[in-house]
Design an enzyme around this catalytic site. Sequence first.
Site, PDB file in Angstrom:
ATOM      1  N   HIS A   1      48.165  48.223  37.008  1.00 28.13           N
ATOM      2  CA  HIS A   1      49.553  47.797  36.829  1.00 28.13           C
ATOM      3  C   HIS A   1      49.688  47.070  35.503  1.00 28.13           C
ATOM      4  O   HIS A   1      48.728  46.958  34.740  1.00 28.13           O
ATOM      5  CB  HIS A   1      50.059  46.940  37.999  1.00 28.13           C
ATOM      6  CG  HIS A   1      49.545  45.528  38.024  1.00 28.13           C
ATOM      7  ND1 HIS A   1      50.022  44.581  38.896  1.00 28.13           N
ATOM      8  CD2 HIS A   1      48.600  44.883  37.279  1.00 28.13           C
ATOM      9  CE1 HIS A   1      49.407  43.432  38.703  1.00 28.13           C
ATOM     10  NE2 HIS A   1      48.549  43.588  37.723  1.00 28.13           N
TER      11      HIS A   1
ATOM     12  N   SER B   1      44.285  45.210  38.456  1.00 28.70           N
ATOM     13  CA  SER B   1      44.761  44.685  37.190  1.00 28.70           C
ATOM     14  C   SER B   1      43.633  44.655  36.154  1.00 28.70           C
ATOM     15  O   SER B   1      42.995  45.675  35.897  1.00 28.70           O
ATOM     16  CB  SER B   1      45.382  43.298  37.413  1.00 28.70           C
ATOM     17  OG  SER B   1      46.031  42.833  36.260  1.00 28.70           O
TER      18      SER B   1
END
Length: 225
Positions: free
Chosen positions: A126, A101
């Site tokens: 993501h 992330s």
Amino acid sequence: MPIGIPKVAYRIPGESVSTYVDVYNRLYRERILFLGEDLDDEVANQLIGVMVFLNSEDDTKGIFFYINSPGGSMNSGLGVYDMIQHINVDVTTICMGLAASMASFILAGGTPGQRLMFPHARVMLHQPMGGNGGKAKYMVEESVEVKRLRELIAHLYAKRTGQPIERIRIDMNRDNFMRPRAAKEYGLIDHMITHITELDELEKDASDLRRFGGVDLTKLNKQGS
């Protein structure tokens, strides 16, 4: 039973007696930073503060930034990313374990040619998460801002990786794990290292090339897979 944070002896320059400090503070003095937990405002502010100090103390020596983190707040990640771009010194980002992330975003934000991974590390791309809850009016306002930040982060990923923004948007819609070879092909990193001594060689190459006006990314990219 937890062992706590180890303490090591350190003598402050100009002092005759050593004191014991925790190992992370000792490593900060060697210009080595760690992101080894969830990234929140407190952690981000500590990292930003140390980078500002190290840059003002000596703007000719680079910083090594080790990352093993599941990511965290978009605002915190953007703050750390912006500081890496703002300071004068090179920042070598190194993924060990997992950079997921916003941690993968920080990894990609390192100095070009000096974004590294160990052989068994992974990165994960993501959609960054935003907060929720509260009154409907504020939820709508927050949703608009979260979408704006996600689009900003997608554009910055595209800038740092060279990937089309359309592909970044698609790849951010699910958990996208990559090993070093795939991460290098994608443009998130420049180089896989197998031994920590390679960092010294990489730093020397970058230092030598800076004297001639820039870093030879082609040469650095050919080292490792």
